[in-house]
Motif scaffolding. Structure first.
Motif, PDB file in Angstrom:
ATOM      1  N   MET A 117       0.739  -1.479  -0.101  1.00  0.00           N
ATOM      2  CA  MET A 117      -0.098  -0.030  -0.106  1.00  0.00           C
ATOM      3  C   MET A 117       1.032   1.290  -0.002  1.00  0.00           C
ATOM      4  SD  MET A 117      -1.385  -0.659   3.729  1.00  0.00           S
ATOM      5  CE  MET A 117      -2.588   0.743   3.864  1.00  0.00           C
ATOM      6  N   ALA A 118       0.626   2.128  -0.652  1.00  0.00           N
ATOM      7  CA  ALA A 118       1.376   3.570  -1.112  1.00  0.00           C
ATOM      8  C   ALA A 118       0.988   4.536  -0.060  1.00  0.00           C
ATOM      9  CB  ALA A 118       1.177   4.017  -2.369  1.00  0.00           C
ATOM     10  N   ILE A 119       2.299   5.169   0.431  1.00  0.00           N
ATOM     11  CA  ILE A 119       1.786   6.230   1.412  1.00  0.00           C
ATOM     12  C   ILE A 119       2.204   7.330   0.841  1.00  0.00           C
ATOM     13  CG2 ILE A 119       2.827   7.434   3.682  1.00  0.00           C
ATOM     14  CD1 ILE A 119       3.173   4.464   4.666  1.00  0.00           C
ATOM     15  N   GLU A 120       1.091   8.219   0.358  1.00  0.00           N
ATOM     16  CA  GLU A 120       1.313   9.370  -0.275  1.00  0.00           C
ATOM     17  C   GLU A 120       1.003  10.617   0.609  1.00  0.00           C
ATOM     18  OE1 GLU A 120      -1.343   8.761  -3.506  1.00  0.00           O
ATOM     19  OE2 GLU A 120       0.098   7.379  -4.389  1.00  0.00           O
ATOM     20  N   ARG A 121       0.286  10.559   1.508  1.00  0.00           N
ATOM     21  CA  ARG A 121      -0.034  11.663   2.536  1.00  0.00           C
ATOM     22  C   ARG A 121       0.061  11.268   3.921  1.00  0.00           C
ATOM     23  NH1 ARG A 121      -2.955  15.399  -0.497  1.00  0.00           N
ATOM     24  NH2 ARG A 121      -3.726  16.480   1.295  1.00  0.00           N
ATOM     25  N   VAL A 122       1.127  12.007   4.702  1.00  0.00           N
ATOM     26  CA  VAL A 122       1.311  11.774   5.683  1.00  0.00           C
ATOM     27  C   VAL A 122       0.977  12.938   6.930  1.00  0.00           C
ATOM     28  CG1 VAL A 122       3.354  11.452   7.552  1.00  0.00           C
ATOM     29  CG2 VAL A 122       3.218  10.132   5.223  1.00  0.00           C
ATOM     30  N   THR A 123       0.540  12.621   8.146  1.00  0.00           N
ATOM     31  CA  THR A 123      -0.050  13.719   8.862  1.00  0.00           C
ATOM     32  C   THR A 123       0.905  13.446  10.281  1.00  0.00           C
ATOM     33  OG1 THR A 123      -2.129  14.022   8.260  1.00  0.00           O
ATOM     34  CG2 THR A 123      -1.609  14.905  10.500  1.00  0.00           C
ATOM     35  N   VAL A 124       1.559  14.320  10.830  1.00  0.00           N
ATOM     36  CA  VAL A 124       2.304  14.274  11.923  1.00  0.00           C
ATOM     37  C   VAL A 124       1.497  15.172  12.993  1.00  0.00           C
ATOM     38  CG1 VAL A 124       4.748  14.651  13.038  1.00  0.00           C
ATOM     39  CG2 VAL A 124       4.551  13.976  10.513  1.00  0.00           C
ATOM     40  N   VAL A 125       1.297  14.489  14.035  1.00  0.00           N
ATOM     41  CA  VAL A 125       0.536  15.176  15.212  1.00  0.00           C
ATOM     42  C   VAL A 125       1.319  15.358  16.500  1.00  0.00           C
ATOM     43  CG1 VAL A 125      -1.599  15.239  16.563  1.00  0.00           C
ATOM     44  CG2 VAL A 125      -1.695  14.283  14.475  1.00  0.00           C
ATOM     45  N   GLY A 126       1.759  16.549  16.674  1.00  0.00           N
ATOM     46  CA  GLY A 126       2.983  16.829  17.617  1.00  0.00           C
ATOM     47  C   GLY A 126       4.136  17.134  17.072  1.00  0.00           C
ATOM     48  N   LEU A 127       4.485  18.622  16.952  1.00  0.00           N
ATOM     49  CA  LEU A 127       5.687  19.078  16.090  1.00  0.00           C
ATOM     50  C   LEU A 127       6.953  19.638  16.780  1.00  0.00           C
ATOM     51  CD1 LEU A 127       3.388  20.760  13.399  1.00  0.00           C
ATOM     52  CD2 LEU A 127       4.424  18.771  13.135  1.00  0.00           C
ATOM     53  N   GLY A 128       7.020  18.852  18.036  1.00  0.00           N
ATOM     54  CA  GLY A 128       8.371  18.794  18.874  1.00  0.00           C
ATOM     55  C   GLY A 128       9.442  18.347  18.040  1.00  0.00           C
ATOM     56  N   LEU A 129      10.444  17.995  19.178  1.00  0.00           N
ATOM     57  CA  LEU A 129      11.753  17.428  18.518  1.00  0.00           C
ATOM     58  C   LEU A 129      11.284  16.184  17.370  1.00  0.00           C
ATOM     59  CD1 LEU A 129      14.933  16.936  18.694  1.00  0.00           C
ATOM     60  CD2 LEU A 129      14.362  15.063  20.458  1.00  0.00           C
ATOM     61  N   ILE A 130      10.649  15.319  17.835  1.00  0.00           N
ATOM     62  CA  ILE A 130      10.511  14.117  16.836  1.00  0.00           C
ATOM     63  C   ILE A 130       9.481  14.170  15.909  1.00  0.00           C
ATOM     64  CG2 ILE A 130       9.985  11.532  16.964  1.00  0.00           C
ATOM     65  CD1 ILE A 130      12.490  12.361  18.360  1.00  0.00           C
ATOM     66  N   GLY A 131       8.319  14.911  16.121  1.00  0.00           N
ATOM     67  CA  GLY A 131       7.529  15.096  15.081  1.00  0.00           C
ATOM     68  C   GLY A 131       7.995  16.121  13.996  1.00  0.00           C
ATOM     69  N   SER A 132       8.779  17.045  14.404  1.00  0.00           N
ATOM     70  CA  SER A 132       9.525  18.082  13.460  1.00  0.00           C
ATOM     71  C   SER A 132      10.383  17.314  12.750  1.00  0.00           C
ATOM     72  CB  SER A 132       9.828  19.503  14.023  1.00  0.00           C
ATOM     73  OG  SER A 132      10.969  19.110  14.602  1.00  0.00           O
ATOM     74  N   GLN A 161       7.809  13.162  -2.997  1.00  0.00           N
ATOM     75  CA  GLN A 161       6.316  12.769  -3.508  1.00  0.00           C
ATOM     76  C   GLN A 161       5.338  12.841  -2.350  1.00  0.00           C
ATOM     77  OE1 GLN A 161       8.848  10.757  -2.864  1.00  0.00           O
ATOM     78  NE2 GLN A 161       8.058   8.618  -2.255  1.00  0.00           N
ATOM     79  N   VAL A 162       5.849  12.791  -1.238  1.00  0.00           N
ATOM     80  CA  VAL A 162       4.722  12.568  -0.160  1.00  0.00           C
ATOM     81  C   VAL A 162       4.313  14.040   0.470  1.00  0.00           C
ATOM     82  CG1 VAL A 162       4.663  11.935   2.541  1.00  0.00           C
ATOM     83  CG2 VAL A 162       5.869  10.327   0.664  1.00  0.00           C
ATOM     84  N   THR A 163       3.140  14.138   0.668  1.00  0.00           N
ATOM     85  CA  THR A 163       2.532  15.547   1.087  1.00  0.00           C
ATOM     86  C   THR A 163       2.397  15.436   2.826  1.00  0.00           C
ATOM     87  OG1 THR A 163       1.106  15.610  -0.841  1.00  0.00           O
ATOM     88  CG2 THR A 163       0.754  16.972   1.131  1.00  0.00           C
ATOM     89  N   VAL A 164       3.226  16.273   3.574  1.00  0.00           N
ATOM     90  CA  VAL A 164       2.911  16.206   4.856  1.00  0.00           C
ATOM     91  C   VAL A 164       2.048  17.334   5.286  1.00  0.00           C
ATOM     92  CG1 VAL A 164       4.585  16.212   6.896  1.00  0.00           C
ATOM     93  CG2 VAL A 164       5.472  15.349   4.719  1.00  0.00           C
ATOM     94  N   THR A 165       1.301  16.987   6.104  1.00  0.00           N
ATOM     95  CA  THR A 165       0.532  17.817   7.050  1.00  0.00           C
ATOM     96  C   THR A 165       1.002  17.738   8.521  1.00  0.00           C
ATOM     97  OG1 THR A 165      -1.259  17.605   5.352  1.00  0.00           O
ATOM     98  CG2 THR A 165      -1.927  18.575   7.504  1.00  0.00           C
TER      99      THR A 165
END
Ligand code: NAI
Ligand code: ENO
Length: 300
Positions: free
Chosen positions: A1-16, A28-32
């Protein structure tokens, strides 16, 4: 399964760092991104971490194939509940928490109809917040994936492939085993650092500030670890209570044995012990796994 859109919740050290690494290595991946803190969202916008920063948690996951929760372990359940209304039915929900069994339970309860695959990138620093992250954080480091028995194999493979694309090496294990291993290799060392720095600062009154003045040696390394985020580590110790207490019990027994050797003047016992630990360090280096200590400090 292709991962084209990723969301990161929590934009601290690890999320950022995930957002940065994905932007750098997966064009090619869109990051929200989303963070509960308006200040952090603002900072993330200024830093240009993601393609989009959403103010609303449920809106942040709309259409995403993979959602990674990068919040303190004690906030995972809230974060999962907040994204639930926006999730695609076949989205993979993962996390990066430093302890796994409790997080796996909390996420499964909050998202009973979704594919949840917990994970832990064993890479970080003592710093926190969006400005502390960097795109190379996961390169050559382990990411431990802890899928439950019902996790679909193609979803586990897709999540593992995502971490490998960020430069990590992936291992898979049971969440309870992860918690026991990490209690020894990460959680107990942090507890020891928090203890020794606190004790030394109390003793400073006796030594009249000489602790700070002469803190060039081993103590300085402990102060780096003891500067780690208080909320994050409070949550880790509360979540991994059983494994940490079991490890601490063993540690206390060994410490008492060394204390006794010092009191009795048993030099042979001390020398044997130190010879054994030196051999352990050397064998780690020979296996090419000596990246842990120096690398954790590579940005400082
Ligand atoms: N710091 C480290 O070296 C490592 C940390 N971890 C794990 O990664 C996770 C995040 O840690 P860091 O990035 O270091 O922390 P951090 O403090 O830098 O960032 C956490 C972010 O989560 C946000 N947040 C808190 N509750 C939230 C919620 N309900 N919804 C949305 N955002 C929320 C905070 O505003 C903050 O910006 C933790 O679970 C930690 O155990 C894993 C590997 C290494
Ligand atoms: O900075 C250090 O020395 C660390 O140990 C970083 C770290 C902290 C927490 C983790 O779950 C993994 C790595």
């Amino acid at each position: 399964m292709a991962i084209e859109r990723v969301t990161v919740v929590g934009l601290g050290l690890i999320g950022s760092s995930i957002a940065r690494a994905a932007k750098a290595r997966l064009p090619q991946v869109t990051v929200t991104g989303h963070d509960a803190s308006a200040d952090v969202r603002e900072e993330a916008r200024t830093l240009g971490l993601c393609d989009t920063i959403a103010d609303d948690p449920a809106a942040s996951v709309l259409g995403s194939d993979l959602v990674i929760l990068a919040v303190p372990v004690g906030r995972m359940a809230d974060a999962a509940a907040a994204i639930a209304p926006g999730l695609k039915p076949d989205a993979i929900i993962s996390d990066v928490g430093s302890s796994k069994a409790g997080v796996a339970d909390a996420l499964a309860k909050a998202l009973p109809d979704h594919v949840v695959i917990p994970a832990h990138p064993v890479a970080g620093t003592e710093n926190s917040g969006p400005a502390a992250g960097f795109a190379t954080l996961f390169e050559g480091r382990w990411c431990i994936v802890t899928p439950g028995a019902s996790a679909p194999a193609d979803a586990v493979a897709a999540l593992s492939g995502f971490w490998e694309a960020l430069g990590a090496k992936v291992d898979t294990m049971d969440a309870a085993h992860h918690d026991m291993v990490l209690a020894v290799t990460s959680h107990l060392p942090h507890l020891i650092a928090y203890t020794i720095v606190g004790t030394a600062s109390e003793l400073e009154e006796v030594t009249e500030s000489e602790v700070i003045k002469y803190s060039a040696g081993g103590f300085r390394d402990f102060t780096r670890i003891a500067a780690s985020d208080p909320v994050m580590w409070r949550d880790v110790f509360l979540a991994n209570k059983d494994a940490v207490l079991e490890t601490l019990q063993r540690f206390n027994e060994d410490l008492t044995a060394l204390q006794q050797a010092i009191r009795r003047g048993d030099g042979a016992k001390l020398e044997d012990w130190f010879t054994r630990t030196r051999a352990i360090r050397r064998s780690i280096i020979e296996q090419g796994q000596d990246d842990a200590a120096p690398d954790f400090g590579r940005r400082h």
